[in-house]
Design a protein around this motif. Structure first.
Motif, PDB file in Angstrom:
ATOM      1  N   GLU A  45      53.730 -14.183  45.856  1.00  0.00           N
ATOM      2  CA  GLU A  45      54.858 -14.455  44.966  1.00  0.00           C
ATOM      3  C   GLU A  45      56.053 -13.558  45.292  1.00  0.00           C
ATOM      4  O   GLU A  45      57.208 -14.012  45.350  1.00  0.00           O
ATOM      5  N   LEU A  46      55.785 -12.276  45.517  1.00  0.00           N
ATOM      6  CA  LEU A  46      56.858 -11.340  45.854  1.00  0.00           C
ATOM      7  C   LEU A  46      57.495 -11.686  47.198  1.00  0.00           C
ATOM      8  O   LEU A  46      58.722 -11.628  47.356  1.00  0.00           O
ATOM      9  N   LEU A  47      56.671 -12.049  48.162  1.00  0.00           N
ATOM     10  CA  LEU A  47      57.195 -12.387  49.481  1.00  0.00           C
ATOM     11  C   LEU A  47      58.031 -13.658  49.440  1.00  0.00           C
ATOM     12  O   LEU A  47      59.054 -13.759  50.127  1.00  0.00           O
ATOM     13  N   ALA A  48      57.602 -14.616  48.627  1.00  0.00           N
ATOM     14  CA  ALA A  48      58.388 -15.836  48.476  1.00  0.00           C
ATOM     15  C   ALA A  48      59.753 -15.522  47.874  1.00  0.00           C
ATOM     16  O   ALA A  48      60.789 -16.027  48.316  1.00  0.00           O
TER      17      ALA A  48
ATOM     18  N   VAL B 203      47.114 -13.411  54.676  1.00  0.00           N
ATOM     19  CA  VAL B 203      48.331 -13.581  55.461  1.00  0.00           C
ATOM     20  C   VAL B 203      48.748 -15.054  55.466  1.00  0.00           C
ATOM     21  O   VAL B 203      49.926 -15.384  55.305  1.00  0.00           O
ATOM     22  N   ARG B 204      47.782 -15.940  55.624  1.00  0.00           N
ATOM     23  CA  ARG B 204      48.066 -17.383  55.573  1.00  0.00           C
ATOM     24  C   ARG B 204      48.719 -17.764  54.255  1.00  0.00           C
ATOM     25  O   ARG B 204      49.723 -18.486  54.219  1.00  0.00           O
TER      26      ARG B 204
ATOM     27  N   ALA C 187      53.478 -19.349  51.066  1.00  0.00           N
ATOM     28  CA  ALA C 187      54.390 -19.173  49.931  1.00  0.00           C
ATOM     29  C   ALA C 187      55.820 -18.942  50.405  1.00  0.00           C
ATOM     30  O   ALA C 187      56.779 -19.452  49.812  1.00  0.00           O
ATOM     31  N   MET C 188      55.973 -18.189  51.472  1.00  0.00           N
ATOM     32  CA  MET C 188      57.305 -17.942  52.016  1.00  0.00           C
ATOM     33  C   MET C 188      57.936 -19.230  52.534  1.00  0.00           C
ATOM     34  O   MET C 188      59.116 -19.503  52.281  1.00  0.00           O
ATOM     35  N   ARG C 189      57.164 -20.031  53.247  1.00  0.00           N
ATOM     36  CA  ARG C 189      57.699 -21.281  53.781  1.00  0.00           C
ATOM     37  C   ARG C 189      58.112 -22.234  52.665  1.00  0.00           C
ATOM     38  O   ARG C 189      59.109 -22.972  52.795  1.00  0.00           O
TER      39      ARG C 189
ATOM     40  N   VAL D 123      60.249 -19.478  59.114  1.00  0.00           N
ATOM     41  CA  VAL D 123      59.435 -18.320  58.758  1.00  0.00           C
ATOM     42  C   VAL D 123      58.520 -18.033  59.944  1.00  0.00           C
ATOM     43  O   VAL D 123      57.867 -18.934  60.471  1.00  0.00           O
ATOM     44  N   THR D 124      58.480 -16.772  60.376  1.00  0.00           N
ATOM     45  CA  THR D 124      57.701 -16.387  61.547  1.00  0.00           C
ATOM     46  C   THR D 124      56.836 -15.175  61.211  1.00  0.00           C
ATOM     47  O   THR D 124      56.975 -14.572  60.151  1.00  0.00           O
TER      48      THR D 124
END
Length: 322
Positions: free
Chosen positions: A60-63, A104-105, A110-112, A119-120
């Motif tokens: 959630e934070l990374l998104a 990590v997946r 979530a980021m994508r 996103v890489t």
């Protein structure tokens, strides 16, 4: 590279290469949520194209951080799971996450979902006792389930137990063949190799096996090699009459603007110390900037003095096309 590739560093590197994608230093997702986002994420248009590199382990934070990065105008959001520092491990991000490929997946997924820009991921070929074949394959194929298709791979293991961050950049043996094998097995992925690449000849040679190259400390300590990037990697016309001294002139408008806004000269010129690395006058350049740029009120006159010291000693630095 944390505490190195800040906005002043990127502004300098952009004077040397117009086409290379530049990356920020790693910023944690939690810092982006709670900190001064303008200070952490702000950059100038002259830096583009530039990618934001973030660290964290909470989807959630990374998104949320990724969305902030997109809103600020970054062209790519990169999740770093390759940094081996103690500070990173304590916060449960960086290379230690290679032991948790499913997490990590989920983070990358979530980021994508949060952004439209690419996103890489940046990773190692393994950590500690992990097998560079079986465990790395499992990591990559698990992460691929997120839909991420670009992997920037530092071709060394990270030993989180027993080696310092500096040692982790030098002691574990490089295994470029493992990165090449990843590209061969998954030709649909975009694979960039990182680690131990010191010259543009080295970089070009890697392109016979992978899609791209990331330069780290070589670009920082010997930045003039970036002058070859646009011609040799991107096919742009070569600037045969341009020297490193011209880069000093190109930086002056940016430096003047920053000084007027209260930035100390040293905060900018510390990233320029290696411009004349290996050239006659290089030591004089570094000495003048190191001794005088930190003084209160230091301005462009210091830069002019350092440049004048090397101008009469500087050999031609252009590299002929092959």
């Amino acid at each position: 590279m944390m505490d190195w590739t800040d906005r002043h560093c990127r502004a300098f590197h952009r004077q040397i290469t117009r086409h290379a994608l530049l990356y920020t230093e790693m910023v944690t997702a939690r810092a982006i949520r709670h900190g001064d986002r303008q200070r952490l994420l702000g950059f100038t248009e002259i830096e583009q194209p530039v990618a934001l590199q973030i660290g964290g382990s909470e989807p959630e934070l990374l998104a949320e951080a990724s969305k902030w990065g997109e809103d600020f105008g970054y062209r790519e959001i990169n999740l770093n799971v390759g940094c081996p520092s103690d500070r990173v491990q304590t916060g449960r991000f960086g290379a230690c996450l290679m032991a948790e490929p499913e997490l990590v997946r989920d983070c990358l997924g979530a980021m994508r979902a949060a952004v439209r820009v690419p996103v890489t991921i940046k990773c190692r070929i393994g950590i500690d006792e992990q097998d560079e074949e079986e465990d790395f394959t499992r990591f990559v194929e698990t992460v691929m389930q997120s839909g991420v298709t670009t992997f920037i791979v530092h071709a060394r293991k990270a030993w989180l137990k027993g080696l310092s961050p500096k040692e982790n950049r030098e002691v574990p043996p490089l295994n470029y063949a493992r990165v090449y094998a990843l590209k061969k097995k998954h030709p649909g992925l975009t694979i960039l190799v990182n680690g131990g690449i010191e010259t543009m000849d080295d970089a070009v040679a890697h392109l016979d096996h992978v899609d791209g190259v990331m330069l780290g400390r070589a670009a920082y300590h010997t930045p003039w090699i970036l002058h070859e990037v646009d011609h040799r990697i991107y096919g742009a016309p070569q600037e045969l009459d341009v020297t490193a001294l011209d880069m000093v002139e190109r930086m002056k408008p940016y430096i003047s603007k920053e000084l007027a806004e209260g930035v100390w000269l040293q905060n900018i010129t510390r990233h320029m110390l290696g411009l004349f690395h290996g050239q006659p006058g290089g030591k004089l350049w570094r000495r003048v900037l190191s001794e005088e740029a930190s003084k209160p009120g230091a301005g462009l006159d210091v830069l002019d003095k350092a440049a004048a010291e090397v101008a009469s000693r500087l050999k031609p630095m252009n590299v002929a096309a092959e």
